[in-house]
Design a protein around this motif. Structure first.
Motif, mmCIF file in Angstrom:
data_model
loop_
_atom_site.group_PDB
_atom_site.id
_atom_site.type_symbol
_atom_site.label_atom_id
_atom_site.label_comp_id
_atom_site.label_asym_id
_atom_site.label_seq_id
_atom_site.Cartn_x
_atom_site.Cartn_y
_atom_site.Cartn_z
ATOM 1 N N VAL A 184 -3.275 -43.429 30.578
ATOM 2 C CA VAL A 184 -1.829 -43.600 30.639
ATOM 3 C C VAL A 184 -1.218 -42.402 29.934
ATOM 4 C CG1 VAL A 184 0.128 -45.042 29.967
ATOM 5 C CG2 VAL A 184 -2.042 -46.114 30.567
ATOM 6 N N ALA A 185 -0.483 -41.580 30.664
ATOM 7 C CA ALA A 185 0.168 -40.409 30.082
ATOM 8 C C ALA A 185 1.623 -40.760 29.796
ATOM 9 C CB ALA A 185 0.080 -39.229 31.032
ATOM 10 N N VAL A 186 2.065 -40.476 28.596
ATOM 11 C CA VAL A 186 3.446 -40.764 28.210
ATOM 12 C C VAL A 186 4.042 -39.555 27.508
ATOM 13 C CG1 VAL A 186 3.077 -43.252 27.944
ATOM 14 C CG2 VAL A 186 2.785 -41.770 25.992
ATOM 15 N N GLU A 187 5.346 -39.400 27.674
ATOM 16 C CA GLU A 187 6.050 -38.391 26.898
ATOM 17 C C GLU A 187 6.298 -39.013 25.530
ATOM 18 O OE1 GLU A 187 9.359 -35.320 28.152
ATOM 19 O OE2 GLU A 187 10.211 -37.300 27.809
ATOM 20 N N ALA A 188 5.806 -38.365 24.503
ATOM 21 C CA ALA A 188 5.873 -38.964 23.179
ATOM 22 C C ALA A 188 6.362 -37.957 22.156
ATOM 23 C CB ALA A 188 4.497 -39.481 22.769
ATOM 24 N N VAL A 189 6.856 -38.494 21.071
ATOM 25 C CA VAL A 189 7.259 -37.663 19.951
ATOM 26 C C VAL A 189 6.046 -37.513 19.054
ATOM 27 C CG1 VAL A 189 8.787 -37.486 17.958
ATOM 28 C CG2 VAL A 189 9.619 -38.498 20.090
ATOM 29 N N THR A 190 5.648 -36.281 18.802
ATOM 30 C CA THR A 190 4.511 -36.053 17.915
ATOM 31 C C THR A 190 5.033 -35.579 16.572
ATOM 32 O OG1 THR A 190 4.263 -33.814 18.752
ATOM 33 C CG2 THR A 190 2.889 -35.503 19.759
ATOM 34 N N GLN A 191 4.561 -36.214 15.541
ATOM 35 C CA GLN A 191 4.961 -35.870 14.184
ATOM 36 C C GLN A 191 3.693 -35.641 13.390
ATOM 37 O OE1 GLN A 191 7.086 -39.496 13.391
ATOM 38 N NE2 GLN A 191 9.028 -38.545 13.876
ATOM 39 N N ALA A 192 3.335 -34.384 13.247
ATOM 40 C CA ALA A 192 2.116 -34.079 12.502
ATOM 41 C C ALA A 192 2.326 -34.403 11.028
ATOM 42 C CB ALA A 192 1.759 -32.614 12.676
ATOM 43 N N ARG A 193 1.365 -35.095 10.458
ATOM 44 C CA ARG A 193 1.408 -35.421 9.042
ATOM 45 C C ARG A 193 0.853 -34.247 8.247
ATOM 46 N NH1 ARG A 193 -1.238 -41.438 9.336
ATOM 47 N NH2 ARG A 193 0.374 -42.348 10.614
ATOM 48 N N PRO A 194 1.295 -34.071 7.008
ATOM 49 C CA PRO A 194 0.742 -32.995 6.194
ATOM 50 C C PRO A 194 -0.775 -33.144 6.091
ATOM 51 C CG PRO A 194 2.651 -33.978 5.120
ATOM 52 C CD PRO A 194 2.326 -34.822 6.325
ATOM 53 N N GLY A 195 -1.485 -32.057 6.333
ATOM 54 C CA GLY A 195 -2.938 -32.089 6.222
ATOM 55 C C GLY A 195 -3.643 -32.531 7.487
ATOM 56 N N SER A 196 -2.899 -32.897 8.550
ATOM 57 C CA SER A 196 -3.538 -33.305 9.812
ATOM 58 C C SER A 196 -3.102 -32.368 10.919
ATOM 59 C CB SER A 196 -3.180 -34.749 10.160
ATOM 60 O OG SER A 196 -1.824 -34.832 10.518
ATOM 61 N N ARG A 197 -3.917 -32.315 11.945
ATOM 62 C CA ARG A 197 -3.606 -31.448 13.073
ATOM 63 C C ARG A 197 -4.049 -32.139 14.355
ATOM 64 N NH1 ARG A 197 -6.470 -25.778 13.574
ATOM 65 N NH2 ARG A 197 -7.967 -27.130 14.598
ATOM 66 N N LEU A 198 -3.155 -32.256 15.324
ATOM 67 C CA LEU A 198 -3.494 -32.843 16.604
ATOM 68 C C LEU A 198 -4.134 -31.778 17.480
ATOM 69 C CD1 LEU A 198 -0.265 -34.909 17.303
ATOM 70 C CD2 LEU A 198 -2.482 -35.751 16.531
#
Length: 116
Positions: free
Chosen positions: A15-29
């Motif tokens: 399932v592909a969705v348009e989403a808001v990505t909010q990277a947390r400090p110390g993490s990387r998507l």
């Protein structure tokens, strides 16, 4: 930032969705070459919190003193690659619309009402 996020269902469908990505400090998507981000959770598990919120809200309105014949609950939901589904902020502090209905033949309840 809005990106395309792919969630897998429990049955393996994508399932592909348009989403808001909010990277947390110390993490990387990690994104594929086309910019699509793979979600860390399944689609079903991403919606678990929203389902629990809906079940809780239904209990509040069905088991209360009003005793409506029908309860309609509308959530605005945002999907995030990391956190899954969250109840979206609307024009107020949160987005939740509740409609309670009573049929004319119902002897209980004060009558039709809507709460937002």
């Amino acid at each position: 930032m809005e990106e395309l996020v792919e969630f897998r269902t429990d049955s393996g469908a994508v399932v592909a969705v348009e989403a808001v990505t909010q990277a947390r400090p110390g993490s990387r998507l990690v994104a594929r070459g086309d910019g699509t981000v793979q979600a860390a959770r399944t689609f079903e598990s991403a919606l678990d919190g929203v389902r629990a919120a809906a079940e809780s809200a239904l209990r509040v309105f069905r088991d209360g003193a009003l005793k409506p014949d029908g309860v309609e609950i509308e959530f605005g939901v945002k999907l995030s690659a990391e956190t899954g589904a969250i109840i979206a902020k609307g024009t107020a502090e949160g987005h939740l619309v509740v409609k309670l209905t009573w049929s004319p033949s119902s002897t209980e309840g004060p009558g039709p009402a809507a709460v937002s």
